[in-house]
Enzyme design. Structure first.
Site, PDB file in Angstrom:
ATOM      1  N   HIS A  17      -7.510 -10.388 188.119  1.00  0.00           N
ATOM      2  CA  HIS A  17      -7.972 -11.585 188.803  1.00  0.00           C
ATOM      3  C   HIS A  17      -9.235 -11.950 188.211  1.00  0.00           C
ATOM      4  O   HIS A  17      -9.598 -13.262 188.041  1.00  0.00           O
ATOM      5  CB  HIS A  17      -8.384 -11.157 190.305  1.00  0.00           C
ATOM      6  CG  HIS A  17      -7.420 -10.421 191.107  1.00  0.00           C
ATOM      7  ND1 HIS A  17      -7.243  -9.481 191.796  1.00  0.00           N
ATOM      8  CD2 HIS A  17      -6.212 -11.190 191.383  1.00  0.00           C
ATOM      9  CE1 HIS A  17      -6.031  -9.373 192.504  1.00  0.00           C
ATOM     10  NE2 HIS A  17      -5.264 -10.596 192.158  1.00  0.00           N
ATOM     11  N   LYS A  41      -0.704  -9.428 208.286  1.00  0.00           N
ATOM     12  CA  LYS A  41      -0.672  -8.141 207.104  1.00  0.00           C
ATOM     13  C   LYS A  41      -2.115  -7.333 207.297  1.00  0.00           C
ATOM     14  O   LYS A  41      -3.095  -7.809 207.517  1.00  0.00           O
ATOM     15  CB  LYS A  41      -0.517  -8.849 205.844  1.00  0.00           C
ATOM     16  CG  LYS A  41       0.671  -9.028 205.352  1.00  0.00           C
ATOM     17  CD  LYS A  41       0.724  -9.785 203.890  1.00  0.00           C
ATOM     18  CE  LYS A  41       0.985  -8.839 203.056  1.00  0.00           C
ATOM     19  NZ  LYS A  41       1.117  -9.452 201.578  1.00  0.00           N
ATOM     20  N   ARG A  90       1.744 -13.148 185.256  1.00  0.00           N
ATOM     21  CA  ARG A  90       2.096 -11.801 184.683  1.00  0.00           C
ATOM     22  C   ARG A  90       3.289 -11.642 184.027  1.00  0.00           C
ATOM     23  O   ARG A  90       3.278 -11.039 182.666  1.00  0.00           O
ATOM     24  CB  ARG A  90       1.734 -10.769 185.530  1.00  0.00           C
ATOM     25  CG  ARG A  90       0.371 -10.592 186.267  1.00  0.00           C
ATOM     26  CD  ARG A  90       0.555  -9.509 187.339  1.00  0.00           C
ATOM     27  NE  ARG A  90       1.450 -10.258 188.553  1.00  0.00           N
ATOM     28  CZ  ARG A  90       1.419  -9.675 189.516  1.00  0.00           C
ATOM     29  NH1 ARG A  90       0.837  -8.444 189.868  1.00  0.00           N
ATOM     30  NH2 ARG A  90       2.317  -9.933 190.520  1.00  0.00           N
ATOM     31  N   SER A 127      -2.883  -5.744 192.594  1.00  0.00           N
ATOM     32  CA  SER A 127      -3.883  -4.909 193.823  1.00  0.00           C
ATOM     33  C   SER A 127      -2.847  -3.884 194.379  1.00  0.00           C
ATOM     34  O   SER A 127      -3.503  -2.807 194.769  1.00  0.00           O
ATOM     35  CB  SER A 127      -4.151  -5.978 194.906  1.00  0.00           C
ATOM     36  OG  SER A 127      -5.173  -6.804 194.394  1.00  0.00           O
TER      37      SER A 127
END
Length: 159
Positions: A17, A41, A90, A127
């Protein structure tokens, strides 16, 4: 003034990040890091903790601002006159989802999305993966900034 936003949950922020934020900060006059609030969440870190960690690790970038947001990212952009979203990719699997989001955002308000290929060093990094490895006692020191490692160890009671 050229503005962009780097959105995400950043639970926690990783070196991947940080690489994208640093690169965006060289391309834009002002870069907002928008920390998503998703009340459905439960994150490892509270929103305020994430914001503080991001502010600490981006302190060297004078043009980076960190804020929380809830709702549509395009509304965040509209409220701050931000014409561009910067997203790191990614892998090809990221592209499918991110392209749909980019097209939706463009259709809703005309906000552009710029895709930045992730530094190969961080191409596997997320993460979620950091949290899982750290929870099992794995060494994630090379994957997150020192402040984040300290917060992870404290949260997971490994200090």
């Amino acid at each position: 003034m050229r503005r962009a936003v780097c959105p995400g949950s950043f639970d926690p922020i990783t070196n991947g990040h940080l690489d994208i934020i640093a690169r965006a900060s060289r391309l834009y006059d002002e870069v907002y890091v928008a920390v998503m609030i998703n009340k459905s969440k439960k994150g490892l870190f509270e929103i305020e903790e994430r914001i503080e960690l991001i502010r600490e690790v981006t302190a060297d970038y004078a043009n980076v601002r960190v804020e929380a947001f809830h709702g549509l990212l395009v509304d965040f952009c509209k409220q701050r006159d931000i014409p561009a979203i910067v997203k790191g990719l990614r892998a090809v699997s990221d592209f499918d989802y991110e392209l749909q989001m980019a097209q939706m955002n463009m259709g809703l308000t005309g906000v552009e999305t710029l895709f930045v290929p992730t530094n190969p060093t961080y191409s596997f990094l997320s993460s979620s993966l950091v949290k899982e490895v750290a929870a099992w006692g794995g060494d994630v020191a090379h994957l997150v900034p020192a402040q984040v490692l300290q917060a992870l160890n404290k949260r997971l009671r490994k200090d």
